[in-house]
Scaffold this active site. Structure first.
Site, short mmCIF file in Angstrom:
data_model
loop_
_atom_site.label_atom_id
_atom_site.label_comp_id
_atom_site.label_asym_id
_atom_site.label_seq_id
_atom_site.Cartn_x
_atom_site.Cartn_y
_atom_site.Cartn_z
N LYS A 22 0.73 -1.22 -0.19
CA LYS A 22 0.14 0.04 -0.11
C LYS A 22 1.13 1.42 0.02
CE LYS A 22 -1.65 1.75 4.21
NZ LYS A 22 -1.12 3.28 4.44
N ASN A 23 1.71 1.28 0.88
CA ASN A 23 2.72 2.44 0.89
C ASN A 23 3.51 2.66 -0.15
OD1 ASN A 23 1.11 3.22 3.27
ND2 ASN A 23 2.87 2.50 4.82
N CYS A 119 -3.75 13.20 12.65
CA CYS A 119 -4.63 11.98 12.65
C CYS A 119 -4.40 11.07 13.84
CB CYS A 119 -4.35 11.16 11.40
SG CYS A 119 -2.65 10.39 11.52
N ARG A 124 1.30 14.94 12.45
CA ARG A 124 1.64 14.55 11.07
C ARG A 124 1.93 16.23 10.43
NH1 ARG A 124 -0.31 9.54 9.41
NH2 ARG A 124 1.32 9.43 8.01
N PRO A 125 3.04 16.70 10.62
CA PRO A 125 3.47 17.96 9.92
C PRO A 125 3.83 17.81 8.54
CG PRO A 125 5.16 17.75 11.57
CD PRO A 125 3.93 16.80 11.67
N ILE A 126 4.02 18.70 7.61
CA ILE A 126 4.49 18.63 6.39
C ILE A 126 5.53 19.71 6.01
CG2 ILE A 126 2.55 17.42 5.21
CD1 ILE A 126 1.97 20.24 3.71
N ASP A 325 5.25 1.18 11.99
CA ASP A 325 3.88 0.49 11.37
C ASP A 325 3.61 -0.93 11.96
OD1 ASP A 325 3.38 2.82 10.11
OD2 ASP A 325 4.06 2.22 8.35
N ARG A 417 -8.29 0.00 5.19
CA ARG A 417 -7.58 0.83 4.17
C ARG A 417 -6.24 0.25 4.12
NH1 ARG A 417 -5.93 5.07 8.05
NH2 ARG A 417 -4.31 5.19 6.36
N1 EPU Z 1 7.55 14.65 10.05
C1 EPU Z 1 7.88 16.12 10.20
N2 EPU Z 1 7.66 16.99 9.45
C2 EPU Z 1 7.50 16.55 7.96
C3 EPU Z 1 7.11 15.28 7.66
C4 EPU Z 1 7.57 14.34 8.77
O1 EPU Z 1 8.43 16.52 11.44
O2 EPU Z 1 7.22 17.38 7.03
C5 EPU Z 1 7.74 13.97 11.28
C6 EPU Z 1 6.41 13.03 11.26
O3 EPU Z 1 5.55 13.87 12.22
C7 EPU Z 1 7.01 11.69 12.06
C8 EPU Z 1 8.22 11.61 11.16
O4 EPU Z 1 8.68 12.86 10.50
O5 EPU Z 1 7.34 12.04 13.30
C9 EPU Z 1 7.91 10.61 10.17
O6 EPU Z 1 7.21 11.09 9.10
P1 EPU Z 1 6.94 10.62 7.63
O7 EPU Z 1 6.88 11.94 6.78
O8 EPU Z 1 7.89 9.78 7.07
O9 EPU Z 1 5.64 9.75 7.36
P2 EPU Z 1 4.61 9.60 6.26
O10 EPU Z 1 5.47 9.87 5.04
O11 EPU Z 1 3.49 10.52 6.10
C10 EPU Z 1 4.73 7.23 5.79
C11 EPU Z 1 3.83 6.10 5.71
C12 EPU Z 1 3.23 5.73 7.13
C13 EPU Z 1 4.40 5.76 8.24
C14 EPU Z 1 5.45 6.64 8.03
C15 EPU Z 1 6.65 6.29 8.99
C16 EPU Z 1 2.59 6.26 3.72
C17 EPU Z 1 1.35 6.46 3.02
N3 EPU Z 1 2.57 6.33 5.15
O12 EPU Z 1 4.09 8.43 6.42
O13 EPU Z 1 2.43 4.66 7.28
O14 EPU Z 1 4.04 5.16 9.59
O15 EPU Z 1 5.80 7.12 6.68
O16 EPU Z 1 7.30 5.22 8.47
O17 EPU Z 1 3.64 5.89 3.26
C18 EPU Z 1 0.61 3.06 7.91
O18 EPU Z 1 0.75 2.72 6.86
O19 EPU Z 1 0.15 2.93 9.17
C19 EPU Z 1 1.32 4.40 8.13
C20 EPU Z 1 0.84 5.40 8.97
#
Ligand code: EPU
Length: 444
Positions: A22-23, A119, A124-126, A325, A417
C-alpha cells in the site's frame, strides 16, 4: 459499519501470499501525474486507500484506463491538466493524498493541495515537504486551508536539500521532492533522505519513466533532472508491513505459516526481534520456481513459534530500524511474553491507541511518554474493542486470535484501508473470524 467477530485460541497453519505494498503503491500512483503517457502498475492491492487515491487522481485528470482487466493491474493516464486542486474532502480521508504535491508541481508548475490535518497517530506536519519544494525554487503560501505552490518563470532548479527533522527523515516528503526534482533543471541532492524501501521502489518506477536517480534507499539521493518523463510498466514491491503483521499473527497463535512473496530483505530488524522472542523465520528454497534466482525481496518463508514468548526491548526507528507500522502488532505479541518488555516509539511518540484496548482484554501495559512496559500475562480475554487507526486495529485482531473467548473489533474500515480481505485470508489459514455489519449507534 463493519466489525470482526473473532473466536480466539485457534492456531494458524497454511500458506498466505503477501500482496503489493500500500505505502509503495500510493506515491507510485501519484507519479503517473508526471507524464502524459500511460503508466502501468502491477500487483496493486485492492484497498480503500487505493480507491481514494484513484478518485483523487481522476479529479486531477489522471484516469485508470484499463477497467475490467485484472484488478491488480492498473494503467493510469494523465490526459487533462486543467484541475490541479487536491481537495480537502479527499485529502482528509487519506493523508497520503499529499503525495500528489511533488508530481503536480513538477509537471504543471502550480498546484493547490489541502493541508492534511493530524490523525489518530499524531500531528503529522508537512514542513519538510515544503522546505524541499522551496529549495527547488517553488513559492509556497496558504489559502483557506490549502497549500498553494507555484513555480516561478524559468521552472524548478535543482538544489542540495536537507530533509532531516526531529523524528528522522520523511518518507512521503522524500517522495515528493524526488518527483519534482526528476523534472527540474540540473542536479538535486537530497541529504538525510528517507531510506524506506518504498522510496527505492518509487525511484525504480521514475527511472523506468526516464528519470536519472541514484542512491534511493540510502540517506543521499542524487537526481539529475530531465525535460520530460514517459510511459513505464512496474511491479509494486510486496508489502513489508502486511508481511510483518502475518509473521506476528503466526507467532501469537503458536502457528506454522508459510508466507509467499515475502520481502524478507526489508524486514531484517523485525526478524531480528522476532528471533529474540523465539520466533523462527526460515526461507523455503523448494518453493522457488525452477530457474528463478533467489530474490530476498520476494521469498517464501516459513514462520513458527515455540510455546514460550520471550520478552524483548524494541525501539522504533526509520528504516532499516524496527518500523513504527509494526509496533502495535508487536505489543500485542508481547502481552503474552514470559516477562517484561520495553517498547519505545521514536517516530510517532503518541502512537499508542491500542494500549487502552489491549488492557480491556487483560493485558498489563504501563505507558510513560513514548515508552510502554508490557508485563506478559498468561492469557488475554475476548472483549469488544476498537481503535481509530490502521495498525492499532491489526494489533487488536492479533490479540483477538490469541485470546480466550470472543473479541469484537469494531470499525474495521481502518483495517480495510491497509489490509486486503484480512478476515478471509486469516480464515483460510485457520482463524475463526467473521465480518458483521453493525448499525451506527448499536454496540459501538
Ligand atoms: N515529520 C515532520 N515534518 C514533515 C514530515 C514528517 O516532522 O514534514 C515527522 C512526522 O511527524 C514523523 C516523522 O517525521 O514523526 C516521520 O513521518 P513521515 O513523513 O516519514 O511519515 P509519512 O511519510 O507521512 C509514511 C507512511 C506511514 C509510516 C511513516 C513512517 C505512507 C502512505 N505512510 O508516512 O504509514 O508510519 O511513513 O514510516 O507511506 C501506515 O501505513 O499505517 C502509516 C501510517
Amino acid at each position: 459499519m463493519d466489525s470482526f467477530v473473532i473466536e480466539g485460541g485457534r492456531r494458524l497453519a497454511g500458506k498466505l501470499r503477501i500482496n503489493g505494498s500500500k505505502n509503495a503503491a500510493l506515491p507510485l500512483m501519484a507519479a503517473a501525474l508526471l507524464t502524459d503517457e500511460p503508466v502501468t502498475l502491477r500487483d496493486v492491492p485492492d484497498l480503500a486507500d487505493i480507491r481514494n487515491m484513484l478518485r483523487l487522481l481522476a479529479e486531477l485528470g489522471c484516469h485508470r484506463v484499463n477497467e475490467g482487466d485484472d484488478r491488480r493491474v492498473m494503467t493510469l493516464h494523465a490526459t487533462d491538466r486543467s484541475n490541479s486542486h487536491a481537495r480537502y474532502d479527499i485529502v482528509r480521508t487519506m493523508r497520503a493524498g499529499v503525495c500528489v504535491l511533488g508530481p503536480l508541481l513538477g509537471r504543471r508548475g502550480t498546484c493547490r493541495v489541502s493541508m492534511p490535518g493530524g490523525c489518530a497517530i499524531g500531528d503529522r506536519p508537512i514542513d519538510l515537504h515544503l522546505r524541499g519544494m522551496r529549495a527547488l525554487g517553488a513559492e509556497v503560501s496558504m489559502d483557506a486551508g490549502d497549500i498553494v505552490v507555484t513555480v516561478p518563470p524559468g521552472g524548478l532548479v535543482g538544489a542540495t536539500i536537507f530533509l532531516g527533522g526531529p523524528f528522522g527523515s520523511t518518507v512521503l516528503g522524500t517522495a515528493n521532492v524526488m518527483c519534482a526534482a526528476a523534472v527540474a533543471r540540473g542536479r538535486t541532492v537530497i541529504e538525510s533522505a528517507a531510506c524506506e524501501p518504498e522510496v527505492a521502489d518509487l525511484a525504480a518506477l521514475l527511472v523506468r519513466m526516464g528519470a536519472r536517480i541514484s542512491g534511493a534507499g540510502t540517506p543521499r539521493i542524487t537526481i539529475d533532472g530531465v525535460p520530460q518523463l514517459g510511459k513505464a510498466d512496474h511491479t509494486i514491491m510486496p508489502d513489508r508491513i502486511e508481511a510483518g503483521t502475518f509473521l506476528m499473527a503466526a507467532a501469537i497463535t503458536n502457528g506454522d505459516l508459510v508466507l509467499d512473496n515475502c520481502p524478507t530483505d526489508t524486514l531484517l530488524a523485525t526478524i531480528d526481534r522476532l528471533n529474540a522472542i523465539g520466533v523462527e523465520v526460515e526461507p523455503i528454497e523448494f518453493l522457488r520456481p525452477a530457474g528463478h534466482p533467489a530474490d530476498p525481496q520476494r521469498q517464501a518463508v516459513r514462520v513458527t513459534c515455540g510455546r514460550v514468548i520471550r520478552p524483548v526491548e524494541v525501539t522504533t526507528q526509520p528504516h532499516p530500524g524496527f518500523p513504527t507500522d509494526l509496533q502495535a502488532q508487536l505489543v500485542a505479541l508481547l502481552t503474552l511474553a514470559d516477562g517484561n518488555s520495553v517498547i519505545t516509539e521514536r517516530i510517532f511518540p503518541d502512537r499508542f491507541l491500542h494500549v487502552a484496548e489491549l488492557t480491556r482484554m487483560g493485558a498489563k501495559i504501563f505507558r510513560q511518554g513514548p515508552t510502554v512496559i508490557v508485563s506478559g500475562v498468561r492469557e488475554l480475554h475476548g472483549a469488544p474493542v476498537m481503535a481509530s487507526d490502521l495498525r492499532a486495529s491489526a494489533c487488536l485482531v492479533l490479540a483477538g486470535m490469541a485470546a480466550q473467548g470472543t473479541t469484537t473489533v469494531n470499525r474495521v474500515y481502518h483495517l480495510d484501508r491497509g489490509y486486503e480481505s484480512m478476515e478471509s485470508r486469516l480464515r483460510d489459514v485457520g482463524a475463526r473470524i467473521t465480518r458483521v455489519s453493525v448499525k451506527e449507534g448499536a454496540g459501538e
